[in-house]
Design a protein around this motif. Sequence first.
Motif, mmCIF file in Angstrom:
data_model
loop_
_atom_site.group_PDB
_atom_site.id
_atom_site.type_symbol
_atom_site.label_atom_id
_atom_site.label_comp_id
_atom_site.label_asym_id
_atom_site.label_seq_id
_atom_site.Cartn_x
_atom_site.Cartn_y
_atom_site.Cartn_z
ATOM 1 N N VAL A 84 1.041 -1.037 0.107
ATOM 2 C CA VAL A 84 0.166 -0.318 -0.351
ATOM 3 C C VAL A 84 0.745 1.162 -0.201
ATOM 4 O O VAL A 84 1.511 1.533 0.684
ATOM 5 C CB VAL A 84 -0.543 -0.307 1.969
ATOM 6 C CG1 VAL A 84 -2.144 1.195 1.020
ATOM 7 C CG2 VAL A 84 -1.869 -0.777 0.861
ATOM 8 N N LEU A 85 0.542 2.391 -0.829
ATOM 9 C CA LEU A 85 1.332 4.001 -1.129
ATOM 10 C C LEU A 85 0.075 4.468 -0.221
ATOM 11 O O LEU A 85 -1.079 4.441 -0.565
ATOM 12 C CB LEU A 85 0.961 3.429 -2.199
ATOM 13 C CG LEU A 85 1.915 4.861 -2.394
ATOM 14 C CD1 LEU A 85 3.283 5.943 -1.548
ATOM 15 C CD2 LEU A 85 1.772 5.241 -4.166
ATOM 16 N N LEU A 86 0.540 5.484 0.440
ATOM 17 C CA LEU A 86 -0.304 6.435 1.506
ATOM 18 C C LEU A 86 -0.108 7.516 0.776
ATOM 19 O O LEU A 86 0.961 8.078 0.669
ATOM 20 C CB LEU A 86 -0.252 6.294 2.962
ATOM 21 C CG LEU A 86 -0.355 5.089 4.020
ATOM 22 C CD1 LEU A 86 -0.085 5.475 4.952
ATOM 23 C CD2 LEU A 86 -1.468 4.542 3.392
ATOM 24 N N VAL A 87 -1.048 8.332 0.169
ATOM 25 C CA VAL A 87 -1.034 9.933 -0.120
ATOM 26 C C VAL A 87 -1.536 10.970 0.291
ATOM 27 O O VAL A 87 -2.594 10.776 -0.031
ATOM 28 C CB VAL A 87 -1.048 9.950 -1.595
ATOM 29 C CG1 VAL A 87 -1.369 11.431 -2.049
ATOM 30 C CG2 VAL A 87 -0.260 9.152 -2.525
ATOM 31 N N ARG A 142 -0.749 4.150 8.859
ATOM 32 C CA ARG A 142 -0.331 3.149 8.916
ATOM 33 C C ARG A 142 0.327 2.367 9.760
ATOM 34 O O ARG A 142 0.465 1.192 9.463
ATOM 35 C CB ARG A 142 1.059 3.986 8.468
ATOM 36 C CG ARG A 142 2.186 3.422 8.454
ATOM 37 C CD ARG A 142 3.757 3.681 8.062
ATOM 38 N NE ARG A 142 3.865 4.403 9.674
ATOM 39 C CZ ARG A 142 4.340 5.748 9.841
ATOM 40 N NH1 ARG A 142 4.141 7.035 8.875
ATOM 41 N NH2 ARG A 142 4.694 6.069 10.935
ATOM 42 N N ILE A 143 0.004 2.586 10.849
ATOM 43 C CA ILE A 143 -0.050 1.695 11.794
ATOM 44 C C ILE A 143 -1.691 0.764 11.575
ATOM 45 O O ILE A 143 -1.308 -0.039 12.831
ATOM 46 C CB ILE A 143 -0.072 2.987 13.441
ATOM 47 C CG1 ILE A 143 0.604 3.541 13.607
ATOM 48 C CG2 ILE A 143 -0.883 1.573 14.815
ATOM 49 C CD1 ILE A 143 0.658 4.318 14.388
ATOM 50 N N ILE A 144 -2.572 1.358 11.552
ATOM 51 C CA ILE A 144 -4.066 0.321 11.517
ATOM 52 C C ILE A 144 -3.719 -1.089 10.165
ATOM 53 O O ILE A 144 -3.696 -1.322 10.831
ATOM 54 C CB ILE A 144 -4.644 1.322 10.499
ATOM 55 C CG1 ILE A 144 -5.583 2.319 11.977
ATOM 56 C CG2 ILE A 144 -5.727 0.515 9.827
ATOM 57 C CD1 ILE A 144 -6.521 3.256 11.310
ATOM 58 N N LEU A 145 -2.983 -0.414 9.426
ATOM 59 C CA LEU A 145 -2.849 -1.144 7.709
ATOM 60 C C LEU A 145 -1.510 -2.059 8.408
ATOM 61 O O LEU A 145 -1.443 -3.400 7.691
ATOM 62 C CB LEU A 145 -2.441 -0.119 6.721
ATOM 63 C CG LEU A 145 -3.320 0.472 6.189
ATOM 64 C CD1 LEU A 145 -3.119 0.830 4.823
ATOM 65 C CD2 LEU A 145 -5.076 -0.291 6.304
ATOM 66 N N ASN A 146 -0.542 -1.950 8.734
ATOM 67 C CA ASN A 146 0.965 -2.315 9.399
ATOM 68 C C ASN A 146 0.329 -3.547 10.312
ATOM 69 O O ASN A 146 1.245 -4.307 10.470
ATOM 70 C CB ASN A 146 2.244 -1.486 9.943
ATOM 71 C CG ASN A 146 2.260 -1.021 8.778
ATOM 72 O OD1 ASN A 146 2.764 -1.160 6.978
ATOM 73 N ND2 ASN A 146 3.376 -0.005 8.447
ATOM 74 N N SER A 147 -0.260 -3.001 11.263
ATOM 75 C CA SER A 147 -0.287 -3.717 11.939
ATOM 76 C C SER A 147 -1.901 -5.775 11.518
ATOM 77 O O SER A 147 -1.842 -6.074 12.412
ATOM 78 C CB SER A 147 -1.864 -3.574 13.496
ATOM 79 O OG SER A 147 -2.986 -2.759 13.309
#
Length: 227
Positions: free
Chosen positions: A4-7, A18-23
């Motif tokens: 995933v890329l965050l923009v 980022r914290i939500i998705l990486n968890s």
Amino acid sequence: MTRVLLVDDQALMRAGIRIILNSEPGIEVVGEAGNGEDGVRLALELTPDVICMDVQMPVMDGLEATRQLAGDSSVASRILMLTTFDSDEYLFEALDAGASGFLLKTASPEKLVEAVQIVAAGEALLSPAVTRRVIERFSSVGRAGRDAGAVVGAGALPELTEREIEVLGLLARGHSNSEIATALFVGESTVKTHVSNILAKLGVRDRIRAVVWAYENGFTVPGQAPG
């Protein structure tokens, strides 16, 4: 692993997402950008599966960044628009630009993870709320003023089977694959096959465009059976 890329121009918002998705097992944030221009550059460099794209940003907004990426045939990334603005203007501009989903930033962490997973799986995020907005827009204005190039040409009627007509009718009411499978007493894999066949026959790239086609071409209207 879904990459995933965050923009988003807000560093704090990016950090939270980022914290939500990486968890979540199976999801990895591989890059971040603070504006649409950097987002396009990183998308081409990193080739993520999903891009979580903010709408309003400096330098280049998310709508223009989405148009550029969706218009590039070499880009396979799918775009999930994230915004604090619950506005028809942003919704339809995002869909027209080529986004595969539209999610408010007020959504729960669970909804965010689910949205990324749905988009990564090649489906469009078509929640009942978004479906209602699509229905209201296209049932009220009809085909007038809309770009017929986004759907099949005028007068063209695809050769849909009776079961495909049923599936399209349920799609047009915002049902998920699992809900359609339950309603028709078939397996979810069977529904996915029907949906793929429908998209191919209509000449559209995702479920959202199939719903637009259904209402714009008078295939189904609110409150009536499809076909």
